[in-house]
Design a protein around this motif. Structure first.
Motif, short mmCIF file in Angstrom:
data_model
loop_
_atom_site.label_atom_id
_atom_site.label_comp_id
_atom_site.label_asym_id
_atom_site.label_seq_id
_atom_site.Cartn_x
_atom_site.Cartn_y
_atom_site.Cartn_z
N PRO A 1 -4.91 6.47 -8.20
CA PRO A 1 -5.86 5.47 -7.69
C PRO A 1 -7.30 5.74 -8.12
O PRO A 1 -8.17 6.00 -7.30
CB PRO A 1 -5.69 5.58 -6.18
CG PRO A 1 -5.28 7.00 -5.95
CD PRO A 1 -4.42 7.36 -7.14
N LYS B 1 -4.16 -8.48 -5.50
CA LYS B 1 -3.79 -8.77 -4.11
C LYS B 1 -3.70 -10.26 -3.80
O LYS B 1 -2.72 -10.69 -3.17
CB LYS B 1 -4.79 -8.09 -3.18
CG LYS B 1 -4.40 -8.08 -1.71
CD LYS B 1 -3.17 -7.20 -1.47
CE LYS B 1 -3.00 -6.88 0.00
NZ LYS B 1 -2.81 -8.04 0.86
N LEU C 1 0.96 -0.58 -11.62
CA LEU C 1 -0.16 0.02 -10.88
C LEU C 1 0.31 1.13 -9.95
O LEU C 1 -0.44 2.07 -9.67
CB LEU C 1 -0.88 -1.06 -10.08
CG LEU C 1 -1.66 -2.08 -10.92
CD1 LEU C 1 -2.17 -3.22 -10.04
CD2 LEU C 1 -2.82 -1.41 -11.64
N TYR D 1 2.11 1.97 -3.53
CA TYR D 1 1.06 2.62 -4.31
C TYR D 1 0.91 4.09 -3.90
O TYR D 1 0.75 4.97 -4.75
CB TYR D 1 -0.28 1.91 -4.11
CG TYR D 1 -0.35 0.52 -4.71
CD1 TYR D 1 0.37 0.19 -5.85
CD2 TYR D 1 -1.16 -0.46 -4.13
CE1 TYR D 1 0.29 -1.08 -6.40
CE2 TYR D 1 -1.25 -1.74 -4.67
CZ TYR D 1 -0.52 -2.04 -5.81
OH TYR D 1 -0.60 -3.29 -6.35
N GLN E 1 -7.93 0.96 -8.85
CA GLN E 1 -8.10 0.31 -7.55
C GLN E 1 -8.66 -1.09 -7.70
O GLN E 1 -8.27 -2.01 -6.96
CB GLN E 1 -9.03 1.16 -6.67
CG GLN E 1 -9.09 0.70 -5.23
CD GLN E 1 -7.74 0.71 -4.55
OE1 GLN E 1 -7.01 1.69 -4.59
NE2 GLN E 1 -7.38 -0.41 -3.93
N ALA F 1 2.47 -4.89 -10.18
CA ALA F 1 2.43 -3.96 -9.05
C ALA F 1 3.17 -2.67 -9.38
O ALA F 1 2.73 -1.57 -9.02
CB ALA F 1 3.04 -4.62 -7.82
N LYS G 1 -8.08 -3.06 -10.18
CA LYS G 1 -6.96 -3.89 -10.63
C LYS G 1 -6.04 -4.23 -9.46
O LYS G 1 -5.52 -5.35 -9.38
CB LYS G 1 -6.17 -3.16 -11.72
CG LYS G 1 -6.90 -3.06 -13.05
CD LYS G 1 -6.00 -2.42 -14.10
CE LYS G 1 -6.68 -2.38 -15.46
NZ LYS G 1 -5.79 -1.79 -16.50
N ARG G 2 -5.82 -3.28 -8.58
CA ARG G 2 -4.99 -3.56 -7.40
C ARG G 2 -5.63 -4.62 -6.52
O ARG G 2 -4.94 -5.50 -5.99
CB ARG G 2 -4.77 -2.26 -6.62
CG ARG G 2 -3.89 -1.24 -7.33
CD ARG G 2 -3.78 0.06 -6.55
NE ARG G 2 -2.91 1.02 -7.21
CZ ARG G 2 -2.69 2.25 -6.78
NH1 ARG G 2 -3.27 2.67 -5.67
NH2 ARG G 2 -1.88 3.06 -7.45
N ASP G 3 -6.94 -4.49 -6.33
CA ASP G 3 -7.64 -5.48 -5.52
C ASP G 3 -7.56 -6.87 -6.15
O ASP G 3 -7.42 -7.88 -5.45
CB ASP G 3 -9.11 -5.07 -5.34
CG ASP G 3 -9.27 -3.80 -4.53
OD1 ASP G 3 -8.32 -3.45 -3.80
OD2 ASP G 3 -10.32 -3.15 -4.64
N GLU H 1 0.83 -1.20 0.00
CA GLU H 1 0.00 0.00 0.00
C GLU H 1 0.87 1.26 0.00
O GLU H 1 0.53 2.26 -0.64
CB GLU H 1 -0.91 0.01 1.22
CG GLU H 1 -2.01 -1.05 1.21
CD GLU H 1 -1.49 -2.44 1.60
OE1 GLU H 1 -0.30 -2.55 1.95
OE2 GLU H 1 -2.28 -3.40 1.55
#
Length: 747
Positions: A666, A678, A661, A359, A671, A658, A673-675, A356
């Motif tokens: 964000p 994970k 991103l 990001y 977001q 990662a 895509k980040r989720d 986090e």
């Protein structure tokens, strides 16, 4: 006499700078013309003369004014609010009332609501428009609603503290002409007219072309305004009278002091006016508060038959100026927002939420490229990836930062971290090559000491102990690596046989105040090493060794080693009962420790010395059993490595995604895509962390290998001797018998 709610509101309301005009009233409309007092007295915020003029308002302004004949039978009022949004946009709202009463009969009234907007086309030119809703009550005979609209331009060619301020305006008033119905049975809403023309159902209020000139100068002591209006520019012949009729007005205001001025004007309606203005600044909630009072007699020049007339207006300004608001917004956008986002990212970093944090620092780097800490954001973004063992992503960020911020004082850190990643990955040749570059380019920077430390660690791991010492000796107290450098130097000196120098290095660590838990743990490790030096020196100092061992805290990672040192110390001075207690403590409290086998060896020796051969045999057999097989076998190493290699490709893919991103803001799409990434990250990261923990255990196992043969030999021989003493041994060789005799001497 008719009363109005604005008579009271005028006392508390707020207002704007008044404008005035010079004219000879030559126009007499055939049927209807709006009273032009609003133009004389309303000023910028009324929007009546030119809607573009509200662009000159610098603060939130609220005004209220009241005009009346001395008898009170005819009056006009207005309130107005102007709100400057930013450099480009200004909103305004005005409410007007104009009315008169006839004896005890019905009243005549006009009520207008105006909503205006002005836009700064460029630095000195503004465009304004407004829409008005006009309600007219013609002595209760006709009540109707109609619409109107104005458009205007203002030009500010001069704004100088030396030469003054000049504003030129041009406006087409009533480009959409409010229409007045003549039929008592007409609809309540009358459609406005456009560009004149005769109508059967109503007549249009005249459309006027207004030209205005306003000047303020002589150190703000003098204000002059002139206005020329061409009345009824879209004149319909059927209505009678003449179109394009000029009218003029003129106003002069002289300030006797910054807070008091006198005024004279000649109005379009044809009468002179005298008045005064008083203002104060920064009073209570008001940034500016002014009161204007004017009076005249409208029979002095042209007979109006209203007698003495007077007007009062209050002007007030609230809050920040346009410049202050925009400055605050820019300050917030350029400094406060990026600093807040940077601090939020740093909180994530310090809380070890490294993905986090990567990001969040990426957001700072992407959204605020001119932010003064953007180079540090890049550094911590890469460090976040590095702490996740995502070395591929971290190296990419460091290399990009070197190119992107060539003048940054972080450049030395970028180069060092690249060297450090090579060291972590065992690429010693590449790391030392980068070290040479750091030494040449950044030899005077703080990073040089960090690079010396890593280079010293590399030399130590390569077995080049003296070279390691030479590099690490340059790291002085106060440096974050000082404790670690001295510890490595102490071990290096020990392996070089320079025990006095080793003792000095370990003492340096114990005598320095620690600043974090890691340094506290290293102090305990140094105390253990000092205890070993005192225990095994040419002239053993057992009390000094025990003192060092006793100083180690129970929470320390090396506490089991300190306890084992205490057990050996008691055994050394022939106190087996005292020696067994700390050895048994290791077995009971630290069953997974690498030192458990040696603790059993100590207990076996203690029982042997007490001639309790049965217990000695049991303890020594445990020592052998726990030492025979390595803690981490070759098969286990191969299996772990294969699992790591199988996961490496997936982990590299996660790193690439990662990193991509982290370069994006964000948005909801990003977001999501980040989720989605994970779960893949968690799986790959867990595998990497497990392998790292396994590798650390393997390193400890390798270090234990140096003690393996000693423990097996000592335990095996003493076990054979104990069995012999018990009559269980089959036969003893001559060499074994000699060693048995030595044990007899020990007893």
């Amino acid at each position: 006499m008719r009363s109005s709610f604005l008579k009271t509101a005028a006392v508390f309301g707020l207002s704007v700078a008044s404008t005035s005009l010079f004219a000879d009233a030559i126009y007499s409309p055939h049927k209807y013309q709006q009273n032009d007092w609003f133009a004389e007295f309303g000023g910028n915020t009324s929007m009546y003369v030119n809607p573009a003029s509200i662009a000159e308002t610098e603060q939130l302004e609220f005004s209220a004014a009241f005009f009346s004949s001395i008898s009170g039978e005819a009056s006009q009022e207005y309130v107005s609010l102007t709100y400057p949004m930013d450099y480009k946009h200004t909103l305004g709202f005005s409410f007007f009332e104009n009315g008169a009463g006839i004896d005890d009969g019905p009243d005549y009234g006009e009520y207008a609501f105006m909503l205006g907007y002005a836009y700064n086309l460029m630095q000195c030119v503004s465009l304004g428009v407004d829409l008005s809703v006009l309600y007219i009550n013609q002595f209760d005979a006709v009540k109707q609603v109609t619409l109107g609209a104005d458009v205007g331009l203002s030009w500010n060619p001069l704004a100088s503290s030396k030469y003054g301020y000049l504003l030129v305006g041009v406006a087409l008033q009533n480009i959409a002409q409010p229409a007045i119905a003549t039929d008592p049975d007409a609809s309540a809403f009358v459609v406005p007219g456009f560009f004149g023309g005769a109508r059967d159902d109503a007549y249009n209020i005249p459309a006027n072309l207004n030209l205005s000139f306003f000047y303020r100068g002589f150190n703000r002591a003098l204000e002059v305004k002139a206005e020329i209006s061409l009345i009824d520019v879209f004149h319909a012949e059927e209505e009678g009278g003449d179109g394009l009729s000029p009218e003029m007005s003129f106003t002069l205001t002289y300030y006797l002091s910054p807070h008091l001025g006198v005024r004279a004007r000649f109005t379009k309606e044809g009468y002179p006016v005298v008045g005064a203005t008083v203002n104060v600044k920064d009073v209570s909630i008001f940034r500016y508060l002014a009161l204007d009072l004017e009076m005249s007699h409208d029979d002095l020049y042209a007979k109006k038959n209203r007698g003495f007339i007077w007007a009062v207006k209050i002007t007030s300004r609230f809050g920040d100026t346009r410049e202050e608001k925009i400055g605050e917004e820019r300050y917030r956008r350029l400094k406060i927002e990026p600093e807040n986002d940077y601090r939020a990212a740093m909180r994530l970093y310090l809380n070890r939420q490294f993905l986090e944090a990567a990001y969040a620092f990426g957001k700072v780097q992407t959204k605020y490229p001119a932010f003064h800490l953007v180079d540090q954001a890049a550094f911590y973004k890469a460090k976040s990836f590095e702490n996740l063992r995502m070395h591929k992503a971290a190296k990419s960020v460091y290399e990009d930062a070197i190119k992107r911020y060539p003048q940054s004082d972080q450049r030395a850190k970028y180069h060092f971290q690249l060297m450090n990643i090579d060291y972590k990955e065992g690429k010693y040749t590449d790391a030392m090559s980068k070290y040479q570059g750091i030494a040449q380019k950044f030899g005077e920077s703080d990073v040089k000491a960090d690079a010396d430390y890593v280079a010293g660690q590399i030399k130590f791991e390569q077995g080049l102990y003296q070279e390691a010492v030479d590099l690490l000796a340059a790291i002085l107290p106060g440096n974050a690596n000082y404790f670690y450098a001295r510890y490595t130097m102490g071990i290096a000196y020990s392996r070089l046989g320079k025990f006095d120098e080793a003792e000095n290095c370990f003492r340096d660590i114990t005598e320095q105040p620690y600043s974090n838990q890691s340094e506290s743990d290293l102090q305990d490790a140094a105390r253990v090493k000092l205890g070993h030096l005192f225990f095994s020196g040419e002239k053993p100092d057992i009390p000094a060794a025990v003192e060092m061992y006793h100083q180690v805290q129970p929470s320390s990672p090396v506490y089991d080693e300190a306890v084992l040192g205490i057990a050996w110390s008691f055994l050394k001075v022939n106190k087996p009962d005292e020696a067994m207690k700390p050895a048994q403590l290791i077995i009971n409290k630290y069953p997974d420790s690498f030192l458990v086998s040696e603790a059993y060896l100590v207990i076996g020796y203690c029982h042997f010395m007490k001639k309790n051969y049965k217990n000695a045999v049991e303890a020594l057999e445990q020592a052998e059993k726990r030492t025979e097989q390595p803690v981490v076998s070759v098969a286990a190493r191969d299996s772990a490595r294969q699992a790591f290699d199988a996961m490496q490709d997936e982990f590299d893919s996660v790193q690439v995604k990662a990193l991509d991103l982290a370069r994006q803001l964000p948005t909801p799409r990003v977001q999501s895509k980040r989720d989605a990434l994970k779960p893949s990250f968690d799986k790959a990261n867990a595998a990497i962390e497990d392998y790292a923990a396994f590798s650390q255990k393997a390193i400890q196992s390798d270090r234990f290998e140096s003690n393996r043969k000693r423990i097996l030999d000592d335990a095996g021989f003493t076990l054979a001797t104990a069995k012999t003493k018990m009559g269980q041994g089959a036969g003893v060789s001559q060499e074994a018998q000699q060693q048995l005799d030595e044990l007899e001497d020990l007893e």
